[in-house]
Scaffold this motif. Structure first.
Motif, PDB file in Angstrom:
ATOM      1  N   VAL A 180      73.116  -2.568  77.389  1.00 12.56           N
ATOM      2  CA  VAL A 180      72.566  -3.036  76.124  1.00 12.56           C
ATOM      3  C   VAL A 180      73.610  -3.881  75.406  1.00 12.56           C
ATOM      4  CG1 VAL A 180      70.949  -1.135  75.831  1.00 12.56           C
ATOM      5  CG2 VAL A 180      73.259  -0.910  74.947  1.00 12.56           C
ATOM      6  N   PHE A 181      73.145  -4.909  74.729  1.00 13.21           N
ATOM      7  CA  PHE A 181      74.046  -5.806  74.003  1.00 13.21           C
ATOM      8  C   PHE A 181      74.595  -5.102  72.773  1.00 13.21           C
ATOM      9  CE2 PHE A 181      74.456  -8.996  70.554  1.00 13.21           C
ATOM     10  CZ  PHE A 181      75.542  -9.692  71.060  1.00 13.21           C
ATOM     11  N   GLU A 182      75.909  -5.244  72.549  1.00 10.87           N
ATOM     12  CA  GLU A 182      76.546  -4.668  71.373  1.00 10.87           C
ATOM     13  C   GLU A 182      76.865  -5.732  70.325  1.00 10.87           C
ATOM     14  OE1 GLU A 182      76.714  -1.653  70.676  1.00 10.87           O
ATOM     15  OE2 GLU A 182      76.244  -0.766  72.604  1.00 10.87           O
ATOM     16  N   LYS A 183      77.643  -6.746  70.695  1.00 10.36           N
ATOM     17  CA  LYS A 183      77.977  -7.779  69.723  1.00 10.36           C
ATOM     18  C   LYS A 183      78.637  -8.961  70.418  1.00 10.36           C
ATOM     19  CE  LYS A 183      81.419  -7.753  66.999  1.00 10.36           C
ATOM     20  NZ  LYS A 183      82.336  -7.526  65.887  1.00 10.36           N
ATOM     21  N   ASP A 184      78.691 -10.086  69.719  1.00  2.00           N
ATOM     22  CA  ASP A 184      79.484 -11.224  70.154  1.00  2.00           C
ATOM     23  C   ASP A 184      80.923 -10.980  69.717  1.00  2.00           C
ATOM     24  OD1 ASP A 184      77.622 -12.963  71.455  1.00  2.00           O
ATOM     25  OD2 ASP A 184      76.749 -13.403  69.501  1.00  2.00           O
ATOM     26  N   LEU A 185      81.826 -10.855  70.690  1.00  2.00           N
ATOM     27  CA  LEU A 185      83.228 -10.622  70.367  1.00  2.00           C
ATOM     28  C   LEU A 185      83.882 -11.869  69.790  1.00  2.00           C
ATOM     29  CD1 LEU A 185      84.263  -8.626  73.564  1.00  2.00           C
ATOM     30  CD2 LEU A 185      83.913  -7.704  71.255  1.00  2.00           C
ATOM     31  N   ASP A 186      83.472 -13.034  70.301  1.00  6.27           N
ATOM     32  CA  ASP A 186      84.041 -14.289  69.801  1.00  6.27           C
ATOM     33  C   ASP A 186      83.043 -15.405  70.040  1.00  6.27           C
ATOM     34  OD1 ASP A 186      86.067 -15.808  68.557  1.00  6.27           O
ATOM     35  OD2 ASP A 186      86.776 -16.528  70.495  1.00  6.27           O
ATOM     36  N   VAL A 187      82.920 -16.267  69.062  1.00  2.00           N
ATOM     37  CA  VAL A 187      82.120 -17.486  69.180  1.00  2.00           C
ATOM     38  C   VAL A 187      82.990 -18.619  68.668  1.00  2.00           C
ATOM     39  CG1 VAL A 187      80.033 -18.700  68.496  1.00  2.00           C
ATOM     40  CG2 VAL A 187      79.962 -16.224  68.821  1.00  2.00           C
ATOM     41  N   ALA A 188      83.352 -19.536  69.571  1.00  4.63           N
ATOM     42  CA  ALA A 188      84.294 -20.600  69.211  1.00  4.63           C
ATOM     43  C   ALA A 188      83.783 -21.923  69.775  1.00  4.63           C
ATOM     44  CB  ALA A 188      85.684 -20.295  69.752  1.00  4.63           C
ATOM     45  N   PRO A 189      83.130 -22.738  68.969  1.00  5.21           N
ATOM     46  CA  PRO A 189      82.608 -24.031  69.446  1.00  5.21           C
ATOM     47  C   PRO A 189      83.700 -24.868  70.097  1.00  5.21           C
ATOM     48  CG  PRO A 189      81.753 -23.538  67.268  1.00  5.21           C
ATOM     49  CD  PRO A 189      82.799 -22.495  67.561  1.00  5.21           C
ATOM     50  N   GLY A 190      83.370 -25.445  71.237  1.00  5.56           N
ATOM     51  CA  GLY A 190      84.314 -26.274  71.965  1.00  5.56           C
ATOM     52  C   GLY A 190      85.160 -25.517  72.965  1.00  5.56           C
ATOM     53  N   PHE A 191      84.969 -24.191  73.037  1.00  7.89           N
ATOM     54  CA  PHE A 191      85.779 -23.366  73.934  1.00  7.89           C
ATOM     55  C   PHE A 191      84.886 -22.473  74.793  1.00  7.89           C
ATOM     56  CE2 PHE A 191      88.456 -24.365  70.347  1.00  7.89           C
ATOM     57  CZ  PHE A 191      89.689 -24.660  70.929  1.00  7.89           C
TER      58      PHE A 191
END
Length: 674
Positions: free
Chosen positions: A612-623
């Motif tokens: 099951v999905f828990e969370k987005d640990l990191d969202v960094a546009p361009g990476f």
């Protein structure tokens, strides 16, 4: 069909382990015990009735209560708008024909087909509203209704139905129109008669009395209060009253404090009710199309044949059950996962401080002296293989002599190679490596223009200073792709589960961009993995539809990360990541990157298969975020971090999508609350 039944059984196993809603009047265990006793020997449950039953909100609400108590019987709603239990005369039908251009159908016309085809163990009969509005308000009308209900009950029992429960009809609200007062007067008489039949052993649920009280109490407080806008068809509040009464009369539920089915579940209640509603509608559409009837405007009627293909129905039902299955897992995980405190990403190194360009997750090993060694395979540099010793704040603090890797004849020319992104320390002290191997055109003498990817095993007997490749154990049907990377199966999150090694990988239906790609798992016995040699490799089996049945090198596994099936392109979900077991939580954790969308995601599981999905640990546009690694530095974590304790870290690089060689190393600290 066997796969569908496997999914249903797995869903019910999940339900049986769910936490229950707190109910002050009686213990949760008691409630479940009474409910299971009431359904002893009951598999399939069918509801027959009129438009109020067809609307079915009270049926969905009852299912949600049952599910919240770990009970998941197969329930089918066969209510039909305008239907009566009594055979009406043409004169009695005339008003309906004039208003709607068709006569009210009677249940007698479809009863035999409905019972023969669905074969219920338990039947709920919910009629009276339409009869009361059409039959005369005298003894003849009253007698005809009684005889019709009795006949229906007898025929159902004769057909093999084990139990028949008759429901008293809801109230009719004349809203001050005295010309319509006869309608509820009839319903009141029907109710009194049905309740009297309890003395003869009839099972009766009393909707009418509880709804009359709710309407009278509401009207006393607010003259405009109503349970049904049109006086006939209750809204959600009315259906909830009906559901609560059914639960009280059949399952001995003394009191429900929840104001709706959504409140029965500790989290995601609205999503779960919506999913149960969808499943109910799928079953309604299929069975009504099969049974057929005489009412226009409803599936199965003379003007709406509907679809009756069993394979389409099973596929739709299976998809719906998977959604419910996933929500139950999410609900069950919520209270546990709330203990996990996940910090924000911190930058540890800028690109200029990195001694190499990361090209794989770190394999890590904590020594007896407490120091942690970080193994890296960076195939863009020679000698390719690196070791460093460090701390949470400075993981690559001190360079160590590089490790060596004996390919045994595999991948001798760049750009092909063999990576070591993970390792397991066996109880005998030896190290087992889980390797990612690439055989890419034009190296190694390839002339076909294709690219092959494998997961293999390696072993070290000297603490990781030297490794020997033992051979390939997992491949996919994506191999042979002429576009580099399109068969890439990632590498290599692993878990130790019940004496098995679980390896996670990117599964491929084929090598083309248009083929599907998704996230899968294969396993083999830990004992056989530990004993592996180049001439005796363990056989890994891929997980497919509830069984470990597909050969690791030739078969196709199932999707284990929800919604990960997608096109084989840069936006696909990717297992160049890591996994671990969190001891304090008793749950498995895995990271997934989706570099086309610049995301690093965290999932959890109770059994290492259903995630099951828990969370987005990191969202960094361009990476992008490949090569994440779980590391536990404390004594409560395993030396190789395949298990972690109350504090651990997730390391990962943010790699520039414009230049793979440019990266920033980040760290997330995770702590578990008591």
């Amino acid at each position: 069909m066997n796969r569908l039944m496997t999914l249903i059984r797995r869903t019910l196993m999940i339900l049986s382990a769910l936490p229950f809603i707190a109910m002050p009047a009686r213990s949760q265990t008691e409630e479940r015990s009474h409910a299971k006793a009431a359904l002893q020997g009951v598999g399939k449950v069918v509801f027959l009735g009129d438009s109020i039953t067809q609307a079915g909100d009270f049926i969905v609400d009852v299912q949600c209560w049952l599910f919240s108590h770990g009970i998941g019987n197969h329930i089918i709603n066969l209510g039909l708008g305008s239907e009566t239990v009594t055979d009406l005369t043409p004169d009695e039908n005339a008003g309906h024909v004039q208003a709607y251009q068709f006569a009210r159908p009677a249940i007698k016309e479809r009863l035999g087909r409905a019972l023969d085809l669905t074969k219920p163990d338990l039947l709920f009969v919910c009629y009276g509203m339409n009869d009361a509005g059409a039959l005369p308000a005298d003894d003849t009308g009253f007698k005809r209704f009684n005889e019709a209900i009795t006949r229906l009950r007898n025929e159902a029992l004769k057909s093999g139905v084990r139990r028949v429960v008759v429901c008293t009809p809801p109230v009719h609200d004349d809203k001050g129109d005295s010309t319509k007062a006869f309608h509820d007067a009839n319903l009141t008489k029907y109710t009194a008669w049905l309740l009297s039949k309890r003395a003869e052993g009839w099972e009766v649920v009393d909707f009418h009395t509880s709804m009359r009280k709710a309407l009278d109490d509401g009207r006393a407080a607010n003259p405009l209060f109503s349970l049904a806008d049109d006086g006939t068809h209750p809204g959600r509040e009315g259906h909830w009253i009906m559901a609560k009464q059914l639960l009280q009369d059949i399952f001995r539920v003394e009191k429900l404090t929840a104001k709706g089915a959504e409140e029965l579940l500790p989290s995601h209640g609205a999503e779960m009710r919506s999913a149960v509603r969808h499943l109910t509608d799928i079953r309604f559409s299929y069975w009504m199309a099969i049974i057929r009837h005489q009412r226009p405007g409803v599936i199965g009627g003379p003007d709406q044949a509907g679809k009756s293909d069993i394979e389409e129905f099973n596929a739709a039902q299976s998809t719906s059950l998977r959604q419910i299955h996933g929500l139950w897992r999410r609900i069950k995980a919520s209270s546990t996962m709330d203990r996990m405190q996940i910090g924000s990403p911190e930058i540890i190194y800028t690109d200029d401080r990195m001694p190499y360009t990361m090209d794989a997750s770190w394999a890590t090993l904590r020594g007896k002296d407490g120091s942690t060694t970080f193994f890296q395979t960076a195939m863009g540099l020679k000698p390719y293989y690196f070791r460093h010793s460090g701390t949470p704040d400075d993981p690559l603090k001190a360079a160590l002599p590089p490790y060596s890797f004996d390919y045994r004849g595999n991948n001798q020319a760049w750009p092909s190679g063999c990576w070591l992104p993970n390792l397991y320390q066996h109880s005998d002290g030896s190290l087992i490596g889980f390797a990612h191997r690439e055989d890419l055109y034009p190296s190694n003498g390839r002339t076909d223009g294709g690219h092959n990817f494998f997961i293999g095993l390696a072993k070290s007997g000297d603490g990781g200073l030297s490794w020997t490749y033992l051979g390939d154990v997992i491949a996919t049907r994506g191999n042979g792709a002429t576009k580099e990377g399109f068969a890439n199966l990632g590498g290599v999150p692993y878990l130790i589960v019940d004496g098995h090694v679980y390896l996670y990988f990117n599964e491929h239906d084929g090598p083309a961009e248009s083929d599907n790609r998704f996230l899968s798992v294969a396993r083999a016995s830990l004992r056989e993995v530990a004993a592996a040699t180049p001439s005796r490799k363990p056989r890994f089996l891929k997980y497919r539809d509830g069984a470990w049945s597909e050969d690791g090198m030739t078969g196709v596994g199932s999707e284990v990360i929800p919604n990960s099936r997608c096109r084989n392109d840069s936006s696909a979900y990717d297992f160049h990541s890591d996994a671990t077991f969190c001891r304090p939580l008793g749950r498995y954790l895995i990271t997934v990157q989706k570099h086309g969308l610049n995301q690093l995601k965290l999932y959890s599981s109770e059994n290492a298969v259903d995630w099951v999905f828990e969370k987005d640990l990191d969202v960094a546009p361009g990476f992008m975020h490949p090569y994440s690694t779980f590391v536990g530095f404390g004594e409560d974590s395993a030396p190789d971090s395949h298990e972690v304790g109350n504090e651990f870290f997730i390391f990962f690089p943010r790699k520039s999508l414009a230049d793979y060689n440019v990266e920033t190393l980040c760290r997330i600290q995770v702590t578990i609350k008591p």
